[in-house]
Design a protein around this motif. Structure first.
Motif, PDB file in Angstrom:
ATOM      1  N   SER B  32       0.849  -1.278   0.203  1.00 42.70           N
ATOM      2  CA  SER B  32      -0.225  -0.099   0.022  1.00 42.70           C
ATOM      3  C   SER B  32       1.093   1.330  -0.002  1.00 42.70           C
ATOM      4  N   TYR B  36       0.055   3.646  -3.039  1.00 39.62           N
ATOM      5  CA  TYR B  36      -0.290   5.104  -2.754  1.00 39.62           C
ATOM      6  C   TYR B  36       0.655   6.272  -2.454  1.00 39.62           C
ATOM      7  N   CYS B  81      -4.921  -3.986  -0.856  1.00 36.22           N
ATOM      8  CA  CYS B  81      -3.992  -3.173   0.301  1.00 36.22           C
ATOM      9  C   CYS B  81      -3.038  -4.201   0.723  1.00 36.22           C
ATOM     10  N   GLY B 122      -9.879  -0.617   2.874  1.00 38.99           N
ATOM     11  CA  GLY B 122      -8.203  -0.767   3.368  1.00 38.99           C
ATOM     12  C   GLY B 122      -8.209  -0.187   4.801  1.00 38.99           C
ATOM     13  N   VAL B 127      -0.677  -0.228   6.941  1.00 44.72           N
ATOM     14  CA  VAL B 127      -0.194   0.270   5.892  1.00 44.72           C
ATOM     15  C   VAL B 127       1.209  -0.011   6.032  1.00 44.72           C
ATOM     16  N   ARG B 466      -8.445   4.191   1.967  1.00 42.31           N
ATOM     17  CA  ARG B 466      -8.384   4.660   0.724  1.00 42.31           C
ATOM     18  C   ARG B 466      -9.113   6.018   0.508  1.00 42.31           C
TER      19      ARG B 466
END
Lengths: 253, 506
Positions: B32, B36, B81, B122, B127, B466
């Motif tokens: 993730s 991102y 994720c 997610g 993360v 998200r």
């Protein structure tokens, strides 16, 4: 063109959790959702397809049971059966109704209605007897094609593919004949709204076993109905040695 | 034999779940943080001394550190994720949760609370290297008051298990959703899950009677009352409903269970166009009144791809739109009469083109199964962009054709389905694989459109990982500021579910 008689039984719906009565005389049916025996649904579907393929001229659905059996017959009518016969069997008599009685009723009706083919589910999911088709054939002295996964018209009779241990068997029978439907024979349709509406107006005749001259005296007695044993909880062991020791202890190795 | 039939039905589901597990193990989704472009915050990293401390609280078996053991807890179920956690903790009691959080807060270790991990934004996976706090072992039902219908259970109870438990006592859980076999009650509460019967039984903010939660500093907040009415002070329980584990970890829940309906009927209809669905909804509300318990829609692409991908039966033939109507009532005769009148009228009017209706549990299950499996069906094709938005009903379906046009042949399937009654539509966009190009075409486009139509960018799935940077499309600056202040008050070190829900700045 032939007339097909289909036997349908009202049973506890397969998605419902079964509960045994505290006195072990049977299972709780009151207030429990019922529906058509899934194998009988397959039988109805096959009969209706025969009619759609113009192999049959009329499909007659039959059910033996209390007043609610008419709901099951309406389902058969909504699926495409032309008319229905409700053989009313209620109360104590219904509790002891057995395949031999149903077979006699079906045999008598087949003769009265001049049926050429009788189709029933291979067994009902409540008592799992798997006897009605065979007994009906015997009483009528007609050939039988049981556990059918395919039924085709062949010259002067039927070619039936049967599900047997480890494979398939293909047989030919003359007509009239008795067929019992196995799981893979077809996928029954859902009754569509217009057909559900039409089914309400299709003829449904109510008769009794007495009208047919059939004796419903019980032949067997249920001694006890019990829940299957509850599976014992497992346990997590720290290592292989403990596992081996446990297995030895339990006499498994 | 009964079991054989039941198994056949279950297998269809199981196979599909197994398939997902297989897929998940074959290709690991991109991290993730990389996908991102997120920067790790200044938290401590887990040391062996920390692991040892966790083991003194939980024992060796409830502290997972092996890579293979930890991986599934790092990945969300839609394979969108992937976190990098090195340790998973499985507490069995509120006390243990409290001890863990108090320690993590002191050491500034970030924590990701996790339930059934069925979230779609997610929110339930780490993360970076947050400690995963999985509540699956807190799965006891504490009490049930059969007179009031108040149930108290621990957060890790699987929704379906609790529902089965209360059903045996003539009650039902007030919420039902596709993931019921996996999702946990604590997660449902933390995310304020909506689901299939919200129309009838309302939002969790109404049916949750009380909550026990643990704050970031380990202090246990006991709001576990089972009263329907309790106007004493601030209604703190609501802070934990829908805050997605950022203000505290829900450990116990008191929930009001409605009575098990004696008569249930499901209808599945084919409809010509979306306008007719709205007309049908209006008619259903007035004809069926209090017994209407669900009014769901799906477009042709949603149903046909589910039928094809999961090999499920479609009870009726092909139509541009489908509607599922369910009734819950106490009298079969009364409900049947109402339903028949409604059906005859709307068959005649042409709003219903064709369809089927049944009260047989097995058949109803098959129909619901088809509806519930739409959510996962697209995964067979590749990657699915999922949008869960609320829109005023007259604009409900507008976005689907717009997105279709915008993406052209870049998408395999663009489909819409959802809860008409709640104005909540799910839009799934299936593509062969995730690309920034498609992501750029969809976001923020979808959110801008929703915002312009006065909708919400997240109806029931939440914000999670998200959507924090899109939250401003639905929430005013003043509201976001107060949210930040609350977060600072309840979790000053920001250790609880970081990178989720709130944007960095507002």
């Amino acid at each position: 063109m032939s007339r097909v008689l289909v036997g349908v039984k009202r049973v506890i719906d397969y998605a419902v959790k079964i509960r045994v009565k505290p006195d072990k005389s049977g299972v709780v049916t009151e207030g429990v959702k019922h529906s058509m025996n899934p194998f009988d649904e397959i039988a109805v579907e096959e009969a209706v397809r025969m009619k759609e393929k113009k192999l049959a001229s009329e499909v007659v659905a039959v059910s033996c049971g209390p007043a609610q059996a008419q709901e099951t017959l309406r389902t058969a009518l909504a699926m495409g059966a032309d008319r229905a016969i409700h053989v009313e069997v209620a109360g104590a008599e219904y509790e002891t109704l057995q395949p031999i009685h149903v077979a006699k009723i079906l045999a008598k009706l087949s003769q009265d209605e001049k049926a050429d083919i009788v189709i029933v589910g291979k067994q009902a999911i409540d008592d799992d007897s798997n006897q009605t088709a065979q007994m009906t054939a015997a009483i009528l002295d007609w050939p039988q094609g049981t556990f059918a996964s395919k039924v085709e018209k062949s010259d002067g009779g039927l070619t039936v593919t049967r599900e047997i241990d480890g494979g398939l068997e293909v047989i030919k029978t003359k007509v009239p004949a008795v067929i019992s439907a196995d799981l893979r024979l077809n996928e029954p349709r859902y009754a569509t709204l217009p057909n559900i509406m039409k089914a309400k107006k299709k003829p449904l005749k109510k008769i009794t076993a007495k009208d047919l001259g059939i004796d419903l005296a019980p032949r067997i007695k249920v001694v006890s109905v019990e829940d299957p044993p509850v599976r014992q909880a497992g346990s997590v062991l720290p290592d292989v040695d403990t596992l081996v020791a446990k297995l030895k202890e339990g006499g498994h190795v | 034999m009964l079991n054989t039939i039941r198994l056949l039905v279950q297998c269809q589901n199981k196979q599909y779940v197994l398939e997902q597990i297989r897929c998940a193990s074959q290709v690991l989704p991109q991290l993730s943080a990389e996908k991102y472009n997120v920067k790790r915050k200044d938290f401590a990293t887990v040391q062996s001394s920390d692991v040892n401390f966790f083991k003194t609280i939980l024992g060796n078996e409830r502290v997972l550190t092996d890579d293979n053991d930890v991986t599934p807890f790092n990945i969300d179920w839609i394979k969108n994720c992937r976190g990098q956690s090195k340790v998973v903790l499985k507490p069995k009691s509120t006390q243990e949760v409290s001890q863990i959080l108090s320690y993590c807060n002191e050491k500034k270790l970030a924590v990701c609370p996790q339930g059934g991990n069925t979230g779609l934004v997610g929110g339930s996976v780490p993360v970076f290297d947050e400690v995963v706090l999985n509540l699956m072992l807190m799965n006891n039902i504490v009490s049930l008051d059969e007179i009031s219908g108040a149930l108290i259970c621990e957060a890790g109870c699987v929704l379906e298990n609790v529902d089965n438990y209360v059903r045996e006592r003539n009650l039902i859980m007030p919420l039902d959703l596709g993931a019921k076999g996996t999702c946990q009650v604590g997660g449902n509460v933390s995310t304020n899950a909506g689901g299939l019967r919200l129309l009838r039984y309302g939002n969790l903010h109404g049916s949750i009677l009380g909550v026990e939660a643990v704050k970031a500093d380990g202090i246990i907040i006991d709001c576990l009352k089972t009263l329907k009415k309790d106007n004493t002070g601030y209604h703190l329980k609501h802070l934990f409903i829908g805050s997605e584990g950022t203000l505290g970890v829900v450990t116990k829940v008191a929930i009001h269970c409605p009575v098990l309906p004696k008569a249930v009927t499901v209808g599945f209809f084919g409809v010509e166009n979306f306008e007719n669905i709205l007309q049908l909804y209006k008619s259903a509300k007035s004809s069926l009144g209090e017994i209407l318990s669900a009014f769901e829609m799906a477009d042709r692409d949603a149903i046909s791809s589910t039928v094809k991908n999961l090999n499920l039966p479609n009870p009726i033939s092909d139509y541009p739109f489908y509607v599922l109507v369910e009734t819950h009532g106490s009298d079969e005769g009364h409900d049947g009469e109402k339903l028949n009148r409604f059906l005859s009228k709307e068959m005649e009017s042409g709003l219903i083109l064709d369809g089927t209706v049944t009260s047989e549990p097995g058949k109803m299950q098959t129909i619901w199964n088809l509806r519930e499996n739409i959510a996962g069906a697209g995964l067979r094709h590749g990657y699915v962009f999922k949008y869960d938005v609320s829109l005023p009903q007259k604009h409900y379906y507008e976005l689907v054709p717009k997105i279709k046009q915008r993406l052209g042949d870049k998408a395999i399937v663009v489909c819409g389905y959802g809860h008409i009654g709640d104005g909540n539509i799910h839009i799934n966009v299936t593509v062969p694989e995730y690309t920034r190009e498609v992501a750029g075409l969809l976001e923020p486009y979808v959110f801008e459109e929703v915002s312009a139509l006065q909708g919400s960018i997240s109806a029931e799935h939440g914000v999670g990982f998200r959507k924090p940077h899109y939250i401003h499309y639905s929430k005013d600056r003043s509201a976001l500021q107060l949210m930040h202040q609350l977060k600072t008050l309840m979790d000053p070190n920001g250790i609880l579910n970081p990178y989720k829900v709130l944007p960095e700045e507002c």
